[in-house]
Design a protein around this motif. Structure first.
Motif, mmCIF file in Angstrom:
data_model
loop_
_atom_site.group_PDB
_atom_site.id
_atom_site.type_symbol
_atom_site.label_atom_id
_atom_site.label_comp_id
_atom_site.label_asym_id
_atom_site.label_seq_id
_atom_site.Cartn_x
_atom_site.Cartn_y
_atom_site.Cartn_z
ATOM 1 N N LEU A 232 -50.495 103.192 66.924
ATOM 2 C CA LEU A 232 -50.752 102.802 68.307
ATOM 3 C C LEU A 232 -51.900 101.793 68.373
ATOM 4 C CD1 LEU A 232 -50.600 106.308 70.058
ATOM 5 C CD2 LEU A 232 -48.809 104.549 70.041
ATOM 6 N N ASP A 233 -51.785 100.842 69.307
ATOM 7 C CA ASP A 233 -52.867 99.885 69.536
ATOM 8 C C ASP A 233 -54.125 100.617 69.983
ATOM 9 O OD1 ASP A 233 -51.663 97.465 68.925
ATOM 10 O OD2 ASP A 233 -50.770 97.255 70.904
ATOM 11 N N TRP A 234 -55.289 100.099 69.587
ATOM 12 C CA TRP A 234 -56.544 100.695 70.058
ATOM 13 C C TRP A 234 -57.713 99.778 69.770
ATOM 14 C CZ3 TRP A 234 -57.104 104.465 73.341
ATOM 15 C CH2 TRP A 234 -58.385 104.985 73.581
ATOM 16 N N ASP A 235 -58.676 99.744 70.708
ATOM 17 C CA ASP A 235 -59.921 99.005 70.540
ATOM 18 C C ASP A 235 -61.075 99.985 70.707
ATOM 19 O OD1 ASP A 235 -62.132 97.368 70.590
ATOM 20 O OD2 ASP A 235 -61.659 96.429 72.513
ATOM 21 N N GLU A 236 -61.791 100.276 69.611
ATOM 22 C CA GLU A 236 -62.877 101.255 69.620
ATOM 23 C C GLU A 236 -64.235 100.564 69.767
ATOM 24 O OE1 GLU A 236 -64.178 105.397 69.183
ATOM 25 O OE2 GLU A 236 -62.204 104.513 69.500
ATOM 26 N N GLY A 237 -64.327 99.517 70.554
ATOM 27 C CA GLY A 237 -65.588 98.806 70.717
ATOM 28 C C GLY A 237 -66.529 99.510 71.677
ATOM 29 N N TYR A 238 -67.827 99.523 71.342
ATOM 30 C CA TYR A 238 -68.826 100.180 72.187
ATOM 31 C C TYR A 238 -69.785 99.180 72.841
ATOM 32 C CZ TYR A 238 -67.304 104.639 70.326
ATOM 33 O OH TYR A 238 -66.553 105.736 69.995
ATOM 34 N N GLY A 239 -69.645 97.890 72.550
ATOM 35 C CA GLY A 239 -70.561 96.911 73.098
ATOM 36 C C GLY A 239 -70.234 96.462 74.503
ATOM 37 N N GLY A 240 -69.079 96.808 75.009
ATOM 38 C CA GLY A 240 -68.663 96.383 76.341
ATOM 39 C C GLY A 240 -67.460 97.174 76.786
ATOM 40 N N LEU A 241 -66.602 96.522 77.565
ATOM 41 C CA LEU A 241 -65.398 97.191 78.057
ATOM 42 C C LEU A 241 -64.349 97.212 76.953
ATOM 43 C CD1 LEU A 241 -64.657 98.423 80.821
ATOM 44 C CD2 LEU A 241 -63.357 96.339 81.278
ATOM 45 N N SER A 242 -63.878 98.389 76.591
ATOM 46 C CA SER A 242 -62.898 98.543 75.524
ATOM 47 C C SER A 242 -62.039 99.758 75.841
ATOM 48 C CB SER A 242 -63.606 98.741 74.176
ATOM 49 O OG SER A 242 -64.323 99.972 74.179
ATOM 50 N N ASP A 243 -61.091 100.030 74.978
ATOM 51 C CA ASP A 243 -60.236 101.205 75.204
ATOM 52 C C ASP A 243 -61.061 102.482 75.285
ATOM 53 O OD1 ASP A 243 -57.674 100.082 75.412
ATOM 54 O OD2 ASP A 243 -57.529 99.866 73.245
ATOM 55 N N VAL A 244 -62.029 102.630 74.377
ATOM 56 C CA VAL A 244 -62.769 103.890 74.339
ATOM 57 C C VAL A 244 -63.659 104.055 75.568
ATOM 58 C CG1 VAL A 244 -64.683 103.007 72.927
ATOM 59 C CG2 VAL A 244 -64.134 105.437 72.900
ATOM 60 N N THR A 245 -64.320 102.987 76.015
ATOM 61 C CA THR A 245 -65.194 103.125 77.180
ATOM 62 C C THR A 245 -64.386 103.305 78.461
ATOM 63 O OG1 THR A 245 -65.401 100.709 77.334
ATOM 64 C CG2 THR A 245 -67.115 101.893 76.137
ATOM 65 N N LYS A 246 -63.252 102.624 78.562
ATOM 66 C CA LYS A 246 -62.391 102.825 79.738
ATOM 67 C C LYS A 246 -61.828 104.241 79.755
ATOM 68 C CE LYS A 246 -59.953 98.996 78.997
ATOM 69 N NZ LYS A 246 -58.941 97.911 79.175
ATOM 70 N N MET A 247 -61.425 104.733 78.585
ATOM 71 C CA MET A 247 -60.852 106.075 78.497
ATOM 72 C C MET A 247 -61.859 107.137 78.916
ATOM 73 S SD MET A 247 -59.487 108.085 75.091
ATOM 74 C CE MET A 247 -61.127 108.073 74.346
ATOM 75 N N LEU A 248 -63.093 107.005 78.451
ATOM 76 C CA LEU A 248 -64.094 108.045 78.691
ATOM 77 C C LEU A 248 -64.721 107.971 80.076
ATOM 78 C CD1 LEU A 248 -65.980 108.129 75.261
ATOM 79 C CD2 LEU A 248 -64.185 109.676 76.065
ATOM 80 N N GLN A 262 -49.521 101.141 73.499
ATOM 81 C CA GLN A 262 -48.264 100.659 72.944
ATOM 82 C C GLN A 262 -48.195 100.834 71.428
ATOM 83 O OE1 GLN A 262 -45.555 99.567 74.842
ATOM 84 N NE2 GLN A 262 -46.917 100.553 76.331
ATOM 85 N N PHE A 263 -46.983 101.016 70.956
ATOM 86 C CA PHE A 263 -46.709 101.134 69.530
ATOM 87 C C PHE A 263 -46.920 99.766 68.883
ATOM 88 C CE2 PHE A 263 -43.928 101.469 65.816
ATOM 89 C CZ PHE A 263 -44.239 102.726 65.348
ATOM 90 N N SER A 264 -47.632 99.739 67.748
ATOM 91 C CA SER A 264 -47.968 98.469 67.108
ATOM 92 C C SER A 264 -47.316 98.308 65.737
ATOM 93 C CB SER A 264 -49.490 98.353 66.974
ATOM 94 O OG SER A 264 -49.859 97.200 66.276
ATOM 95 N N VAL A 265 -47.541 99.294 64.862
ATOM 96 C CA VAL A 265 -47.001 99.226 63.505
ATOM 97 C C VAL A 265 -46.413 100.574 63.121
ATOM 98 C CG1 VAL A 265 -48.618 97.425 62.758
ATOM 99 C CG2 VAL A 265 -49.223 99.825 62.459
ATOM 100 N N LYS A 266 -45.697 100.598 62.040
ATOM 101 C CA LYS A 266 -45.079 101.820 61.560
ATOM 102 C C LYS A 266 -46.139 102.885 61.276
ATOM 103 C CE LYS A 266 -42.069 103.539 57.871
ATOM 104 N NZ LYS A 266 -41.344 103.192 56.618
ATOM 105 N N PRO A 267 -45.913 104.132 61.709
ATOM 106 C CA PRO A 267 -46.888 105.195 61.441
ATOM 107 C C PRO A 267 -47.195 105.329 59.956
ATOM 108 C CG PRO A 267 -45.243 105.956 63.009
ATOM 109 C CD PRO A 267 -44.767 104.621 62.510
ATOM 110 N N ASP A 268 -48.447 105.667 59.661
ATOM 111 C CA ASP A 268 -48.949 105.898 58.304
ATOM 112 C C ASP A 268 -49.017 104.615 57.475
ATOM 113 O OD1 ASP A 268 -50.092 107.677 56.506
ATOM 114 O OD2 ASP A 268 -48.204 108.027 55.455
ATOM 115 N N SER A 269 -48.957 103.445 58.146
ATOM 116 C CA SER A 269 -49.039 102.186 57.411
ATOM 117 C C SER A 269 -50.344 101.453 57.666
ATOM 118 C CB SER A 269 -47.868 101.272 57.787
ATOM 119 O OG SER A 269 -47.953 100.884 59.154
ATOM 120 N N LYS A 270 -51.073 101.828 58.728
ATOM 121 C CA LYS A 270 -52.328 101.157 59.066
ATOM 122 C C LYS A 270 -53.298 102.175 59.651
ATOM 123 C CE LYS A 270 -54.212 97.227 61.655
ATOM 124 N NZ LYS A 270 -53.894 96.108 62.588
ATOM 125 N N TRP A 271 -54.541 102.133 59.171
ATOM 126 C CA TRP A 271 -55.571 103.040 59.682
ATOM 127 C C TRP A 271 -56.407 102.334 60.731
ATOM 128 C CZ3 TRP A 271 -60.983 102.972 59.601
ATOM 129 C CH2 TRP A 271 -61.608 104.180 59.955
#
Length: 434
Positions: A232-248, A262-271
């Motif tokens: 799954l797509d994700w942005d774990e940035g803490y310096g501004g507006l990102s997925d994690v700050t919007k989520m929390l 959204q689905f991005s790549v095949k599961p277990d293929s990217k960390w």
């Protein structure tokens, strides 16, 4: 000349419009952070408002917030120059949540009392192992992380299941619950392990949610989520507006936000390190238990009570789902008890709590992580020490080092200076004689 003035005016208006827009989407995160942090600090950690304002939110834009506390309602409202107010409310064992978009009376009705949990003290009888410890080196290691700029709040060190060192910063002691931030992801790991031992779920489970049934997300396994390799797509940035700050701080349902990615790549293929992933797992646990009273009691009855750690608060968002990515408090000693559970392969107080071999599963590297990450636990690929760790924002750490029989806990608020986990842990290891 008039044309140039019109162009300059247009540029100014566009710049001003963008600034207003950018501010309007970012500052609610700031006020939401301040309201939530202060609410939990007051009503969970029992700290003073003065301490919280002067330390916990006295940096970046948080320092500009104004705080109003309603102690009767047990709520905190934060704003900036009277704008973008956000309110957080305390709900007993579920902790604090931001109220935006939710009926406050309904939120108050979520409150429940934590089950009675007996404190099981750490073993302090170290006479039999004193000769194995260089206390001069050990104390030097502690001295180094209690320098002013380190902002360390609590350290507990266990060797061979015994408490060999403990120290606290000014204003904190062994009874102060402290925020673990992303260390709570490892709590999610434990809950999955317990449910697996109860045959209530399997790591190979797929088609985890109805919302995922008709697209590629149906192929994501629980094991992929545990390893942060869902695709799954994700942005774990803490310096501004990102997925994690919007989520929390901008949504009342953290798991819902993450599940919609959204689905991005095949599961277990990217960390991809993703706080959203841990909240998705939390939602899956809730759905699997399928009874909110049992779900909300589950970590207290099945984990915290059994390891004898009464100070834990595992906080839920406004939807009632535990925010397993980020929001959980416990004393330094109780965080150490959690680490001890993994040092002893899931055993605590003579009882098996996690499945046999679960610790090994937890520290086995995820295929796509280049040795950095296991299952909701960090690994130290850059160190010769065989450690796996709960790591949290601002330098929170529970490090488990099986070969040395060590559990090292450090809690604090590292802001301007990043806490050097490797250096501290190596210094502690050096104090254990070969």
């Amino acid at each position: 000349m008039k044309k140039i003035k019109r162009i300059l005016l247009a540029i100014v208006l566009i710049t001003l419009s963008y600034f207003i827009y950018d501010t309007s989407i970012k500052l609610p995160v700031v006020t939401g952070y301040s309201a939530k942090d202060v609410c939990s600090g007051l009503f969970i950690a029992n700290r003073s408002l003065e301490s919280l304002e002067n330390n916990d939110i006295n940096y970046s834009f948080m320092s500009k917030t104004s705080i109003k506390v309603d102690r009767e309602e047990k709520s905190v409202t934060a704003s900036i120059f009277g704008l973008f107010p956000r309110k957080a409310i305390y709900r007993g064992a579920l902790g604090c949540c931001i109220t935006k978009g939710y009926n406050e009376e309904e939120l108050k009705q979520q409150a429940f009392e934590r089950p009675t949990i007996e404190n099981i003290p750490l073993d302090t009888a170290i006479n039999g192992i004193k000769s194995e410890i260089d206390f001069k080196l050990l104390n030097s290691a502690l001295d180094s992380v209690f320098e002013r700029e380190e902002r360390t709040r609590g350290v507990v060190i266990l060797y061979k299941n015994k408490l060999i060192a403990e120290r606290y910063g000014d204003g904190f002691d062994q009874s102060t619950p402290l925020l673990g931030w992303s260390m709570n992801k490892s709590i999610i790991n434990a809950l999955v392990g317990i449910m697996k031992s109860q045959n209530r779920l399997d790591l190979n489970d797929k088609a985890l949610f109805k919302e995922w049934e008709n697209d590629e997300r149906k192929d994501i396994a629980l094991n992929d989520l545990m390893h942060m390799s869902s695709g799954l797509d994700w942005d774990e940035g803490y310096g501004g507006l990102s997925d994690v700050t919007k989520m929390l701080y901008k949504t009342g349902a953290a798991s819902g936000y993450a599940m919609a990615k959204q689905f991005s790549v095949k599961p277990d293929s990217k960390w991809i390190y993703s706080s959203g992933t841990s909240n998705i797992i939390s939602q899956y646990i809730r759905n699997t238990i399928s009874n909110d009273q049992e779900y909300h009691n589950f970590p207290y009855e099945e984990l915290f009570k059994r390891i004898g750690a009464p100070s834990f608060y595992f906080e839920a968002d406004a939807s009632g789902t535990f925010v397993g990515s980020s929001f959980g408090y416990a004393t330094t000693r109780d965080w150490a008890k959690f680490g001890l559970l993994y040092l002893n392969d899931g055993m605590a107080n003579g009882e098996r709590i996690l499945p046999e071999g679960w610790a090994e599963y937890s520290y086995t590297p995820a295929k796509a992580s280049n040795g950095k990450y296991g299952a909701q636990f960090w690994l130290n690929a850059d160190s010769e020490i065989d450690e796996f760790m709960c790591i949290g924002h601002h330098g929170q750490m529970v490090s488990i080092i099986p070969s040395k029989d060590l559990v090292i806990v450090r809690l604090g608020l590292s802001i301007n200076k990043r806490f050097d986990t490797n250096k501290f842990n190596q210094n502690v290891v050096n104090s254990i004689k070969e």
